[in-house]
Design a protein around this motif. Sequence first.
Motif, PDB file in Angstrom:
ATOM      1  N   ALA A  89      28.373  60.724  53.044  1.00 41.39           N
ATOM      2  CA  ALA A  89      28.074  61.824  52.128  1.00 41.39           C
ATOM      3  C   ALA A  89      29.266  62.767  52.002  1.00 41.39           C
ATOM      4  CB  ALA A  89      26.839  62.581  52.600  1.00 41.39           C
ATOM      5  N   LEU A  90      29.910  63.085  53.117  1.00 37.88           N
ATOM      6  CA  LEU A  90      31.081  63.969  53.077  1.00 37.88           C
ATOM      7  C   LEU A  90      32.224  63.332  52.296  1.00 37.88           C
ATOM      8  CD1 LEU A  90      31.154  65.347  56.731  1.00 37.88           C
ATOM      9  CD2 LEU A  90      30.713  66.645  54.633  1.00 37.88           C
ATOM     10  N   LEU A  91      32.426  62.032  52.466  1.00 36.90           N
ATOM     11  CA  LEU A  91      33.481  61.333  51.734  1.00 36.90           C
ATOM     12  C   LEU A  91      33.221  61.383  50.230  1.00 36.90           C
ATOM     13  CD1 LEU A  91      33.922  58.229  54.049  1.00 36.90           C
ATOM     14  CD2 LEU A  91      35.483  60.177  53.841  1.00 36.90           C
ATOM     15  N   GLU A  92      31.963  61.235  49.840  1.00 37.11           N
ATOM     16  CA  GLU A  92      31.593  61.304  48.423  1.00 37.11           C
ATOM     17  C   GLU A  92      31.795  62.714  47.868  1.00 37.11           C
ATOM     18  OE1 GLU A  92      30.612  58.986  46.154  1.00 37.11           O
ATOM     19  OE2 GLU A  92      31.062  57.470  47.681  1.00 37.11           O
ATOM     20  N   VAL A  93      31.279  63.708  48.577  1.00 42.31           N
ATOM     21  CA  VAL A  93      31.349  65.096  48.107  1.00 42.31           C
ATOM     22  C   VAL A  93      32.793  65.575  47.979  1.00 42.31           C
ATOM     23  CG1 VAL A  93      30.845  67.495  48.802  1.00 42.31           C
ATOM     24  CG2 VAL A  93      29.064  65.764  48.913  1.00 42.31           C
ATOM     25  N   THR A  94      33.631  65.186  48.919  1.00 40.40           N
ATOM     26  CA  THR A  94      35.023  65.646  48.906  1.00 40.40           C
ATOM     27  C   THR A  94      35.923  64.798  48.007  1.00 40.40           C
ATOM     28  OG1 THR A  94      35.566  64.285  50.833  1.00 40.40           O
ATOM     29  CG2 THR A  94      34.872  66.575  51.241  1.00 40.40           C
ATOM     30  N   GLY A  95      35.437  63.656  47.548  1.00 42.32           N
ATOM     31  CA  GLY A  95      36.250  62.769  46.726  1.00 42.32           C
ATOM     32  C   GLY A  95      37.133  61.826  47.533  1.00 42.32           C
ATOM     33  N   LEU A  96      37.058  61.915  48.854  1.00 39.48           N
ATOM     34  CA  LEU A  96      37.879  61.026  49.693  1.00 39.48           C
ATOM     35  C   LEU A  96      37.488  59.562  49.536  1.00 39.48           C
ATOM     36  CD1 LEU A  96      38.305  62.986  53.039  1.00 39.48           C
ATOM     37  CD2 LEU A  96      40.068  62.381  51.386  1.00 39.48           C
ATOM     38  N   SER A  97      36.250  59.305  49.146  1.00 36.37           N
ATOM     39  CA  SER A  97      35.812  57.922  48.980  1.00 36.37           C
ATOM     40  C   SER A  97      36.601  57.217  47.876  1.00 36.37           C
ATOM     41  CB  SER A  97      34.316  57.850  48.688  1.00 36.37           C
ATOM     42  OG  SER A  97      34.017  58.579  47.522  1.00 36.37           O
ATOM     43  N   ASP A  98      37.229  57.974  46.985  1.00 34.75           N
ATOM     44  CA  ASP A  98      38.058  57.389  45.934  1.00 34.75           C
ATOM     45  C   ASP A  98      39.429  56.959  46.451  1.00 34.75           C
ATOM     46  OD1 ASP A  98      36.017  57.906  44.120  1.00 34.75           O
ATOM     47  OD2 ASP A  98      36.899  59.828  43.491  1.00 34.75           O
ATOM     48  N   HIS A  99      39.835  57.474  47.606  1.00 36.28           N
ATOM     49  CA  HIS A  99      41.172  57.216  48.130  1.00 36.28           C
ATOM     50  C   HIS A  99      41.188  56.517  49.481  1.00 36.28           C
ATOM     51  CE1 HIS A  99      42.533  59.828  44.941  1.00 36.28           C
ATOM     52  NE2 HIS A  99      41.639  60.715  45.338  1.00 36.28           N
ATOM     53  N   LEU A 100      40.022  56.419  50.087  1.00 35.83           N
ATOM     54  CA  LEU A 100      39.920  55.859  51.429  1.00 35.83           C
ATOM     55  C   LEU A 100      38.896  54.729  51.396  1.00 35.83           C
ATOM     56  CD1 LEU A 100      40.736  56.152  54.414  1.00 35.83           C
ATOM     57  CD2 LEU A 100      38.952  57.859  54.641  1.00 35.83           C
ATOM     58  N   PRO A 101      39.370  53.465  51.446  1.00 36.09           N
ATOM     59  CA  PRO A 101      38.425  52.350  51.404  1.00 36.09           C
ATOM     60  C   PRO A 101      37.438  52.405  52.569  1.00 36.09           C
ATOM     61  CG  PRO A 101      40.686  51.575  51.128  1.00 36.09           C
ATOM     62  CD  PRO A 101      40.755  53.022  51.521  1.00 36.09           C
ATOM     63  N   VAL A 102      36.174  52.167  52.250  1.00 34.73           N
ATOM     64  CA  VAL A 102      35.112  52.207  53.248  1.00 34.73           C
ATOM     65  C   VAL A 102      34.418  50.857  53.261  1.00 34.73           C
ATOM     66  CG1 VAL A 102      32.919  53.279  53.899  1.00 34.73           C
ATOM     67  CG2 VAL A 102      34.761  54.682  52.944  1.00 34.73           C
ATOM     68  N   HIS A 103      34.278  50.289  54.446  1.00 39.11           N
ATOM     69  CA  HIS A 103      33.544  49.048  54.621  1.00 39.11           C
ATOM     70  C   HIS A 103      32.255  49.404  55.352  1.00 39.11           C
ATOM     71  CE1 HIS A 103      32.639  44.908  55.505  1.00 39.11           C
ATOM     72  NE2 HIS A 103      33.589  44.575  54.667  1.00 39.11           N
ATOM     73  N   PRO A 104      31.096  48.940  54.855  1.00 40.45           N
ATOM     74  CA  PRO A 104      29.827  49.391  55.419  1.00 40.45           C
ATOM     75  C   PRO A 104      29.519  48.885  56.825  1.00 40.45           C
ATOM     76  CG  PRO A 104      29.459  47.742  53.740  1.00 40.45           C
ATOM     77  CD  PRO A 104      30.918  48.059  53.723  1.00 40.45           C
ATOM     78  N   THR A 105      30.209  47.853  57.286  1.00 46.76           N
ATOM     79  CA  THR A 105      29.877  47.277  58.586  1.00 46.76           C
ATOM     80  C   THR A 105      31.110  47.131  59.476  1.00 46.76           C
ATOM     81  OG1 THR A 105      30.222  45.027  57.798  1.00 46.76           O
ATOM     82  CG2 THR A 105      27.972  45.905  57.658  1.00 46.76           C
ATOM     83  N   TYR A 106      30.861  46.973  60.742  1.00 44.33           N
ATOM     84  CA  TYR A 106      31.901  46.581  61.680  1.00 44.33           C
ATOM     85  C   TYR A 106      31.237  45.666  62.711  1.00 44.33           C
ATOM     86  CZ  TYR A 106      35.686  46.289  64.867  1.00 44.33           C
ATOM     87  OH  TYR A 106      36.696  45.785  65.629  1.00 44.33           O
ATOM     88  N   PRO A 107      31.789  44.486  62.952  1.00 42.41           N
ATOM     89  CA  PRO A 107      33.044  43.988  62.389  1.00 42.41           C
ATOM     90  C   PRO A 107      32.945  43.825  60.874  1.00 42.41           C
ATOM     91  CG  PRO A 107      31.999  42.306  63.756  1.00 42.41           C
ATOM     92  CD  PRO A 107      31.142  43.513  63.817  1.00 42.41           C
ATOM     93  N   LEU A 108      34.119  43.723  60.251  1.00 42.95           N
ATOM     94  CA  LEU A 108      34.155  43.611  58.809  1.00 42.95           C
ATOM     95  C   LEU A 108      33.534  42.282  58.399  1.00 42.95           C
ATOM     96  CD1 LEU A 108      37.732  44.928  58.002  1.00 42.95           C
ATOM     97  CD2 LEU A 108      35.623  46.192  58.259  1.00 42.95           C
ATOM     98  N   LEU A 109      32.442  42.375  57.678  1.00 40.71           N
ATOM     99  CA  LEU A 109      31.749  41.200  57.186  1.00 40.71           C
ATOM    100  C   LEU A 109      31.846  41.215  55.657  1.00 40.71           C
ATOM    101  CD1 LEU A 109      28.561  41.473  59.420  1.00 40.71           C
ATOM    102  CD2 LEU A 109      30.538  39.992  59.784  1.00 40.71           C
ATOM    103  N   PRO A 110      31.746  40.055  55.035  1.00 39.63           N
ATOM    104  CA  PRO A 110      31.811  40.059  53.566  1.00 39.63           C
ATOM    105  C   PRO A 110      30.756  40.986  52.964  1.00 39.63           C
ATOM    106  CG  PRO A 110      31.820  37.825  54.433  1.00 39.63           C
ATOM    107  CD  PRO A 110      31.558  38.743  55.585  1.00 39.63           C
ATOM    108  N   VAL A 111      31.147  41.731  51.961  1.00 32.42           N
ATOM    109  CA  VAL A 111      30.208  42.658  51.328  1.00 32.42           C
ATOM    110  C   VAL A 111      29.488  41.987  50.190  1.00 32.42           C
ATOM    111  CG1 VAL A 111      30.174  45.143  51.178  1.00 32.42           C
ATOM    112  CG2 VAL A 111      32.341  44.031  51.129  1.00 32.42           C
TER     113      VAL A 111
END
Length: 111
Positions: A89-111
């Motif tokens: 939510a903070l990444l969305e509100v601040t706009g950082l989600s546009d500049h910082l790739p986010v992967h929903p899981t760890y380990p990185l699994l195919p999305v």
Amino acid sequence: MTSFDVTDRPWHEHLVLTVTGEVDLDTAPALRTALHGAIAAAPAGIIVDVRGLTFIDASGLNALAVAANRSAHLPDRLKLAAPPPRLNALLEVTGLSDHLPVHPTYPLLPV
């Protein structure tokens, strides 16, 4: 005293930083140092595993934003993995989600 830890380990050609606890004004410098060291050491990219992050303030978000910019030259740059809902939510509100790739899981699994 704030609970905080950051550890690193290699994963393929990447470096994984695992961040746990609270990132605030007191602990953000340690996160910033770890991120900058990872950028210098990672041949392909950096994955920041934030599953264990319980709190982050503006100083922590700033450390992530600066590291994202500094890692732009890496083939796979810096990614956040498994952020808690509040961080998303903070990444969305601040706009950082546009500049910082986010992967929903760890380990990185195919999305």
